[in-house]
Write a protein that holds these residues in place. Structure first.
Motif, short mmCIF file in Angstrom:
data_model
loop_
_atom_site.label_atom_id
_atom_site.label_comp_id
_atom_site.label_asym_id
_atom_site.label_seq_id
_atom_site.Cartn_x
_atom_site.Cartn_y
_atom_site.Cartn_z
N LEU A 247 -5.43 -1.91 -9.05
CA LEU A 247 -5.33 -2.19 -7.62
C LEU A 247 -5.47 -0.91 -6.81
O LEU A 247 -5.08 0.17 -7.25
CB LEU A 247 -3.98 -2.85 -7.30
CG LEU A 247 -3.74 -4.22 -7.93
CD1 LEU A 247 -2.32 -4.69 -7.64
CD2 LEU A 247 -4.75 -5.24 -7.42
N SER A 248 -6.03 -1.03 -5.61
CA SER A 248 -6.22 0.12 -4.74
C SER A 248 -4.89 0.51 -4.09
O SER A 248 -4.06 -0.33 -3.79
CB SER A 248 -7.24 -0.21 -3.66
OG SER A 248 -7.25 0.78 -2.67
N LEU A 249 -4.74 1.81 -3.86
CA LEU A 249 -3.52 2.30 -3.22
C LEU A 249 -3.56 2.09 -1.71
O LEU A 249 -2.52 2.05 -1.06
CB LEU A 249 -3.34 3.79 -3.51
CG LEU A 249 -3.01 4.17 -4.95
CD1 LEU A 249 -3.04 5.67 -5.10
CD2 LEU A 249 -1.67 3.62 -5.36
N GLU A 250 -4.74 1.96 -1.15
CA GLU A 250 -4.85 1.94 0.31
C GLU A 250 -5.50 0.69 0.89
O GLU A 250 -5.22 0.32 2.01
CB GLU A 250 -5.64 3.17 0.80
CG GLU A 250 -4.95 4.48 0.53
CD GLU A 250 -3.60 4.63 1.22
OE1 GLU A 250 -3.32 3.86 2.16
OE2 GLU A 250 -2.83 5.50 0.82
N THR A 251 -6.35 0.03 0.15
CA THR A 251 -7.06 -1.10 0.74
C THR A 251 -6.21 -2.36 0.81
O THR A 251 -6.51 -3.27 1.56
CB THR A 251 -8.33 -1.44 -0.07
OG1 THR A 251 -7.96 -1.73 -1.43
CG2 THR A 251 -9.31 -0.27 -0.04
N GLN A 252 -5.14 -2.40 0.01
CA GLN A 252 -4.24 -3.54 0.09
C GLN A 252 -3.42 -3.44 1.37
O GLN A 252 -3.20 -2.37 1.90
CB GLN A 252 -3.29 -3.58 -1.12
CG GLN A 252 -4.01 -3.64 -2.46
CD GLN A 252 -4.71 -4.95 -2.66
OE1 GLN A 252 -4.14 -5.99 -2.39
NE2 GLN A 252 -5.95 -4.91 -3.10
N THR A 253 -2.94 -4.53 1.84
CA THR A 253 -2.06 -4.52 3.01
C THR A 253 -0.99 -5.57 2.84
O THR A 253 -1.25 -6.64 2.31
CB THR A 253 -2.83 -4.78 4.31
OG1 THR A 253 -1.89 -4.83 5.38
CG2 THR A 253 -3.58 -6.11 4.28
N ASN A 254 0.21 -5.22 3.26
CA ASN A 254 1.29 -6.20 3.21
C ASN A 254 1.77 -6.51 4.61
O ASN A 254 2.91 -6.86 4.82
CB ASN A 254 2.46 -5.70 2.34
CG ASN A 254 3.03 -4.40 2.88
OD1 ASN A 254 2.65 -3.94 3.96
ND2 ASN A 254 3.94 -3.81 2.14
N ALA A 255 0.91 -6.32 5.59
CA ALA A 255 1.29 -6.63 6.97
C ALA A 255 1.72 -8.06 7.07
O ALA A 255 1.11 -8.96 6.50
CB ALA A 255 0.10 -6.36 7.90
N ASN A 256 2.80 -8.25 7.82
CA ASN A 256 3.34 -9.60 7.98
C ASN A 256 2.47 -10.35 8.97
O ASN A 256 2.64 -10.25 10.16
CB ASN A 256 4.78 -9.53 8.50
CG ASN A 256 5.48 -10.85 8.37
OD1 ASN A 256 4.90 -11.90 8.59
ND2 ASN A 256 6.74 -10.78 8.00
N THR A 257 1.44 -11.05 8.46
CA THR A 257 0.52 -11.76 9.33
C THR A 257 1.11 -13.08 9.75
O THR A 257 1.72 -13.78 8.95
CB THR A 257 -0.81 -12.00 8.61
OG1 THR A 257 -0.57 -12.70 7.40
CG2 THR A 257 -1.51 -10.68 8.30
N ASN B 237 0.84 -1.20 0.00
CA ASN B 237 0.00 0.00 0.00
C ASN B 237 0.87 1.25 0.00
O ASN B 237 2.08 1.18 0.23
CB ASN B 237 -0.98 0.01 1.18
CG ASN B 237 -0.25 -0.04 2.52
OD1 ASN B 237 0.58 0.81 2.82
ND2 ASN B 237 -0.56 -1.05 3.33
N LEU B 238 0.24 2.37 -0.24
CA LEU B 238 0.98 3.63 -0.40
C LEU B 238 1.69 4.03 0.89
O LEU B 238 2.82 4.52 0.85
CB LEU B 238 0.03 4.74 -0.84
CG LEU B 238 0.66 6.12 -1.10
CD1 LEU B 238 1.75 6.02 -2.17
CD2 LEU B 238 -0.42 7.12 -1.52
N THR B 239 1.04 3.82 2.02
CA THR B 239 1.66 4.18 3.29
C THR B 239 2.95 3.40 3.52
O THR B 239 3.99 3.97 3.89
CB THR B 239 0.68 3.92 4.46
OG1 THR B 239 -0.50 4.70 4.27
CG2 THR B 239 1.33 4.29 5.79
N ASP B 240 2.88 2.11 3.28
CA ASP B 240 4.07 1.27 3.44
C ASP B 240 5.15 1.69 2.44
O ASP B 240 6.34 1.76 2.78
CB ASP B 240 3.69 -0.20 3.23
CG ASP B 240 4.86 -1.13 3.41
OD1 ASP B 240 5.35 -1.25 4.55
OD2 ASP B 240 5.30 -1.76 2.42
N PHE B 241 4.74 1.98 1.21
CA PHE B 241 5.68 2.41 0.17
C PHE B 241 6.42 3.67 0.60
O PHE B 241 7.64 3.78 0.45
CB PHE B 241 4.91 2.64 -1.13
CG PHE B 241 5.78 3.00 -2.30
CD1 PHE B 241 6.53 2.05 -2.96
CD2 PHE B 241 5.83 4.32 -2.75
CE1 PHE B 241 7.33 2.39 -4.04
CE2 PHE B 241 6.63 4.67 -3.83
CZ PHE B 241 7.38 3.69 -4.48
#
Length: 280
Positions: free
Chosen positions: A210-220, A177-181
């Motif tokens: 793809l959405s800039l914000e709804t995706q997440t790459n959190a390490n689950t 997502n954009l925040t992580d980027f």
């Protein structure tokens, strides 16, 4: 008998969870040292950093103690859960690091490789010959490799040139997502190039739908409960007498003052075990 086995499994799981938490907490100061290091001033890549030596010493000491006092099935569960608990902490610490130069990122990538090997070797550490062969597990190696993909990817991204940064991020971090980027841009330390790189990323995401914000790459944390329960259940087929002996040995070991000092184990796990014995 089934109720006693179920209680054994539940109590063993709680004790392992407590020991994993205590071990990871002991590793936290070394990770804090990593975050406070000025990686932008590193001028050459050498041996692994001092904080890695500290991590190694603590992990080796912890796994020796757990192996001595737990059945192999329980020890395997401990190792699985330690990997899944520690690597996200390591990843989170990378985000808290100061700006990294290319050389600094190379040094931390080398450190990450040493940490990866440390984790991979936990099942077989201190063993030789047939015992080492029997303890080895490809599934465990796959778990470590999968967990380490993200921290390794972060460091590889920091080594990427500005013109390839956005494309590389999308390839390495599916569902980013954009925040992580933007956080990783800050870690890399881009200055005037940052707006153009962010524009490249938003363009790529929109082009792919793809959405800039709804995706997440959190390490689950992967759910390994099913496999853990199977291992604990297998160990739980012992007689009630065997279970009492196991609880007794582990309770006495945890309550030993020297062990508490060395691993800073609270009385929580020991209390669980004593209650387990008292219910038998």
């Amino acid at each position: 008998m089934k109720n006693e086995v179920d209680q054994f499994i539940g109590l063993s799981g709680k004790a392992i969870k407590s020991l994993v938490s205590l071990t990871v907490n002991r590793l936290e100061p070394a990770l804090n040292f990593m975050t406070k290091t000025n990686w932008s001033n590193v001028t050459r890549v050498g041996d692994s950093s001092n904080y890695v030596s500290t991590l190694t010493r603590i992990v080796h000491h912890a796994i020796q103690l757990v192996r001595q006092n737990f059945a192999p099935a329980h020890y395997r569960v401990f190792c699985d859960r330690l990997v899944c608990a520690f690597v996200p902490r390591f990843t989170s610490s990378l985000y808290r690091c100061r700006q990294m130069s290319g050389t600094g990122a190379q040094q931390v990538l080398l450190d990450a490789s040493v940490i990866k090997t440390l984790l991979q070797d936990m099942l077989t550490y201190g063993l030789e010959g047939e015992k080492k062969r029997k303890a080895a597990s490809q599934a465990f190696l796959d778990l470590v490799n999968a967990e380490m993909l993200r921290p390794e990817g972060i460091l590889k991204l920091v080594l990427t040139e500005p013109e390839n940064f956005a494309d590389t991020y999308v390839v390495l971090f599916e569902g980013g997502n954009l925040t992580d980027f933007q956080q990783l841009l800050e870690l890399k330390g881009f200055g005037k190039e940052a707006p153009a790189i962010i524009a490249d990323y938003t363009s790529i995401m929109r082009a792919t739908g793809l959405s800039l914000e709804t995706q997440t790459n959190a390490n689950t944390e992967k759910s390994s409960d099913s496999a853990d329960l199977q291992r604990l259940a297998a160990a739980g087929q012992n007689t009630v007498g065997s279970m009492k002996n196991l609880f007794g040995r582990l309770s006495n070991t945890i309550m030993d003052s020297n062990l508490q000092d060395r691993l800073r184990i609270s009385e929580t796990a020991a209390d669980m075990l004593k209650r387990g014995l008292g219910s038998r």
